[in-house]
Each structure stands twice: as structure tokens, then as C-alpha cells.
Design an enzyme around this catalytic site. Structure first.
Site, PDB file in Angstrom:
ATOM      1  N   GLU A 231       0.824  -1.213   0.000  1.00 47.69           N
ATOM      2  CA  GLU A 231       0.000   0.000   0.000  1.00 47.69           C
ATOM      3  C   GLU A 231       0.857   1.263   0.000  1.00 47.69           C
ATOM      4  OE1 GLU A 231      -2.989  -0.225  -0.748  1.00 47.69           O
ATOM      5  OE2 GLU A 231      -3.173  -2.387  -0.424  1.00 47.69           O
ATOM      6  N   HIS A 240      -0.070  -1.668  -9.975  1.00 48.06           N
ATOM      7  CA  HIS A 240       0.078  -3.121  -9.906  1.00 48.06           C
ATOM      8  C   HIS A 240       0.901  -3.640 -11.078  1.00 48.06           C
ATOM      9  CE1 HIS A 240      -3.785  -3.255  -7.335  1.00 48.06           C
ATOM     10  NE2 HIS A 240      -2.751  -3.512  -6.564  1.00 48.06           N
TER      11      HIS A 240
END
Length: 532
Positions: A231, A240
Site C-alpha cells: 500500500e 500493480h
């Protein structure tokens, strides 16, 4: 500001002391729906959904049945922890602003059109779109989207002590492994606020000056270094891994096992918002989805590695990989802080906090990554010589009542022009997605930077793999449970296929430090020889 020599314990004491100041702790009630409005994002999600449907309209369900594993425990992932917010989070855990999401949607649409144009042999802006592979992780606002002046952060009073420790470990990791500075917030207008009063683990992406305060949620179940480092990487500006525009070269997406209204989570980010710095796709990245993320049939993967030997590597929650660290260093232009670059080998890069040494891929050590990495015990690890005749290697790492991380690092070497074949005979371990607790990692590619083939499931027994080059670094690791593996290895010519001949060597055992190793040449090297 943190001294470059500060250990994690020293760092923890420093921050905890700062926590006593009132301005470092927030009691403001903040939840995801206070930041994002579903009505605004749903239209954009729908556009991405149609884009994914169009791109994969001709796809068929594709996966190797050998990649379906009998996991020891129900797979967990950040996406599963955030199931409550599937309708509002992008890709399962990113709280993307409307402006940022609009840019992603527009870029994705334009890039899809550009790919169609390329297939017709056209150019984009006068250049072939093949050049996009050499670009990097940044959007049109870069470098305004990175925290060039350091990252101020503060805690919400709702965070548990365990969550705070996990967050501080992530902060210290990204400080130590990059040139990014972190400091507890005093009166800064732009800062990260870590909260624990909402459900799930989610974050904004990159610095957004218009927001000022940017929220990172570490809710119940998220208090793990693998999650907090993931995070925080988002907050620092990283998307990602499976969002890469070149992902189809490494993984196959199976849209038929994903609910239609969740397909937007598999949109690829265009080169306008994402760049790769020429670094390889890393299935073992902590920023990569698990294999079954968003699958409505739990046993069938939504993402299947094209190289099936990498399937168990996907979805690890141990922490950032070497490639993750390298990307972050490139994104923050860390190597520019060094007047000269160190002569790094084996894919390493200059350490911006000590310009005379290198950051090394897993399995390598020394100032310039020219050596084998150290093992947890002097009674394991080292160099093994592959021969034409098959040799056998057995190792068991045991955990006592007080578990600790144990890793044994080896390099198998063969003569120039030869390749190494490894035949995995047996694995005895806890089987989990990503094989990040206990397992075997084999680096069979010539590029040692990405995470290699990881195996921890008994189904991997009787699997053969062959190297691209004449050296195979491999790691045997145990973090929580006993781990045992047996394999045979030998070398063949570069043009040869697999050879099933077997020729067992003498079996020797070393049971010091809870490690049991069988390999004649290795135990002769360390001077410990006992017939089993």
C-alpha cells in the site's frame, strides 16, 4: 529526517517519541466513501469494462491443470480483504481520484487504438509503438507525482499497535532501499494519513498536491509487512504489476471466470500513465495479483503464467521483490544522487545511500553482486558443480518452537555452453499462493533480477526444469514451518532436451543449526562428512 545508519529499532524509537506530539495523531473520522463517490467512478469503470471485453472477446479459458494446487489454507489477498469495496476501488485496493481515473481510461482507450494501428503496420506519433516497452512507471504529470521533498506521515488514533509496527516496517524498508526520505508530520499540508477505522487495505496512488492529505487504510487483517509495503508503494506512485501494458507476454488472462462488472480491474494501464524503465515483468512482485484474484471459481486462476513454472511464484505477500525496489529507485531518480555508478554485476544497481556498493538481486552478495549471498547458517549454502552424471541434493530446514527466517543460498554451476537440468523429486511443505512462507526458489533464467521459479506444493514433485544459462542460483527458505526438498541435477549441452537417466551420489547428512543437507561435494567443501 532519518539518519542513513538508523536501524529499524532506532527508527521505531524515533517515531514513537514523535508520536507523543499531538499533531502526529489524528482523531478525524475518515472512511473511503468520504474520499470517493461511486456514482462518479462507475461510468469510468464501465468504460474500462467494455475495453477489457473488446480486447479479450476471442479468448478461451486457458490454464494448465497442473497449476491447480491443493492449498494448505484458504488463499488470502488484499483484494479479498477489500471485498466490501469492490464497487469503488480500482484493481481491488486503489482509491483513484476521478481526474486520475479519467486519465487512465482515456490513455487505455487511445493505447488500444494504437495497438490496432500497429497491427496494420502504422506508426504512432511518427514512431513504432514497439518503443513503449522501453518506457517507465510515470504519468503525464511526472515528476510532480513523486514526493521529491520527502514524505510526511501521521497516524490515526484508530490504528492498532500491530498495524503501526507493520506500517513503520514498510516506511523503514522503502527508506533503506531507496533515496526517499520520510518524517513524522509536523505542520506539512501534503502528507500521508494512515487510518485503521475503516475496512480494508487501500491507498491513493502517487503524490497528489490537490488532495493535500492522502489516506492509506490499514484495517483489520491488513497488519502485515507484505500488505503495508504494497500500500505504501501505491502511495509512492507504483501501480500493480499485472496492469503493465506488456503483461500478455507473461500471463494469460481468463475473463470467463470473472464477473462481468469486475472486468475493469483487469484493464491495462497505457504507457501514458505507466512506465517500466526497461525492467522485466516480475510475476513475483509484491504488487502482482494472486492467481485467483476476482475468480468466481476459486480453483481456476484468472491469471495463468505462460511459463507454468512461475505459477506458484504469483501472489506472494512476503514483501517487495528486487524488481519492485529497482523500479522505485528509478521512479525517484535515486541513482542520479551518485556522481559515479558502481560496477554492479548480475543485474545489480548502485545503492544511492552508499554509492560505492550495489543493491543485489536475491541470491547475490558482495559489494558489486559478484558473490553468492550469505546463508543464515555456516552449515548450509555454497557452490555446487553440475556434472554430466546426475547428482542428488536433499535439504530439510526445521523450525523450533521459536520460529525465525532461515534461508540457505546456493549456486549451481556448469561449464560454459552447458545448461542445467533440475528434476524435483519431492517437496514437503505448507502449500500457499506465492510460496512466500517456506519454499524453494530456482533462478533458471539468464536474467537474475525477477523472482524465479518458486515451489512449495507437493504437486510440484516430479517436475523438471532446465536453465537458460550455465548457472542457477537457488534459495531454500523457511519462515514459519519445516521445509524439505529433494532434487537431482546435471548439465547438458545447450541443444539437448531432458535426460531421465539417474545416477545417485552418496548420501551425506549435516544436521547442524536445524539444517539437514545431502550433497557429497558440498559437505566435503565444508569439511563435515558422516555416512547416513
Amino acid at each position: 529526517m532519518i539518519s542513513k545508519n538508523t536501524s529499524f529499532c532506532g527508527f521505531l524509537i524515533l517515531v514513537l517519541a514523535t508520536c507523543m506530539s499531538a499533531q502526529f495523531v489524528s482523531n478525524e473520522s475518515i472512511k473511503l466513501h468520504d474520499i470517493l463517490k461511486p456514482s462518479a467512478t462507475h461510468r469510468l469503470f464501465d468504460t474500462l469494462q467494455y475495453s477489457v471485453e473488446e480486447q479479450y472477446s476471442d479468448s478461451h479459458l486457458s490454464f494448465d491443470v497442473s497449476t491447480i494446487y491443493n492449498y494448505s489454507e484458504k488463499p488470502i489477498s488484499i483484494g479479498k480483504l477489500n471485498k466490501k469495496y469492490r464497487d469503488i476501488l480500482f484493481e481491488g485496493d486503489m482509491a483513484i481520484s476521478y481526474k486520475q481515473l479519467s486519465m487512465i481510461v482515456n490513455g487505455s482507450t487511445e493505447y488500444r487504438k494504437a495497438i490496432k494501428s500497429r497491427r496494420r503496420g502504422n506508426k504512432i506519433n511518427g514512431e513504432s509503438t514497439d518503443r513503449t516497452k522501453r518506457q517507465a512507471y510515470l504519468d503525464n504529470n511526472y515528476p510532480a507525482t513523486i514526493w521529491k521533498n520527502g514524505v510526511a506521515f501521521m497516524f490515526h488514533e484508530s490504528l492498532t499497535p500491530i498495524a503501526k509496527t507493520a506500517i513503520l516496517k514498510a516506511v523503514h524498508f522503502w527508506y533503506r532501499e531507496t533515496c526517499i526520505e520520510f518524517h513524522p508530520r509536523t505542520f506539512q499540508k501534503e502528507y500521508l494519513l494512515f487510518i485503521g477505522n475503516d475496512d480494508g487495505c487501500w491507498s491513493t496512488v502517487g503524490r497528489d498536491a490537490s488532495q493535500g492529505k492522502q489516506v492509506v487504510s490499514i484495517g483489520n487483517g491488513c497488519e502485515h509487512f507484505g500488505v503495508t509495503s504494497h500500500e505504501l508503494a501505491h502511495a509512492l506512485g507504483i501501480f500493480h504489476e499485472q496492469s503493465r501494458f506488456d503483461r500478455d507476454e507473461s500471463v494469460v488472462f481468463n475473463p470467463r471466470v470473472v464477473e462481468r462488472d469486475l472486468l475493469f480491474n483487469f484493464a491495462k494501464i497505457s504507457p501514458r500513465q505507466m512506465s517500466t524503465y526497461g525492467l522485466p515483468y516480475d510475476i513475483g512482485s509484491v504488487m502482482h495479483y494472486t492467481p485467483t484474484e476476482f475468480s468466481n471459481i476459486p480453483s481456476i486462476p484468472t491469471l495463468a503464467a505462460i511459463d507454468t513454472n512461475l505459477q506458484q511464484t504469483m501472489g506472494q505477500l512476503e514483501g517487495p521483490s528486487f524488481v519492485d525496489v529497482h523500479i522505485m529507485n528509478q521512479h525517484y531518480q535515486c541513482q542520479e544522487k551518485c556522481p559515479t555508478q558502481a560496477p554492479c554485476q548480475n543485474g545489480g544497481f548502485t545503492n544511492s545511500r552508499n554509492c560505492k556498493v550495489c543493491k543485489c538481486p536475491t541470491g547475490f552478495g558482495g559489494a558489486y553482486c559478484q558473490l553468492i549471498a550469505s546463508s543464515f547458517s555456516p552449515f548450509c549454502g555454497g557452490y555446487l558443480n553440475a556434472e554430466e552424471t546426475t547428482r542428488r541434493f536433499d535439504i530439510t530446514i526445521r523450525q523450533s518452537t521459536t520460529t525465525r527466517s532461515k534461508t540457505c543460498v546456493y549456486h549451481i554451476k556448469a561449464p560454459e555452453g552447458k545448461r542445467i537440468i533440475i528434476d524435483i523429486l519431492k517437496i514437503d511443505s505448507k502449500c500457499i499462493e506465492g510460496c512466500w512462507q517456506d519454499g524453494l526458489e530456482l533462478k533458471m533464467k539468464k536474467d537474475f533480477r525477477p523472482v524465479g521459479y518458486r515451489f512449495c506444493c507437493p504437486e510440484s514433485s516430479r517436475r523438471k526444469v532446465i536453465s537458460e544459462g550455465n548457472m542457477v542460483p537457488f534459495m531454500v527458505f523457511s519462515k514459519e514451518h519445516d521445509f524439505s526438498v529433494s532434487f537431482e541435477y546435471s548439465f547438458v549441452s545447450t541443444s539437448a532436451g531432458f535426460d531421465d537417466e539417474k545416477n545417485d551420489s552418496d548420501v551425506i547428512v549435516d544436521n547442524l543449526d536445524g539444517v539437514f543437507v545431502s550433497d557429497t561435494s558440498l559437505l566435503q567443501r565444508i569439511g563435515f562428512r558422516r555416512q547416513l
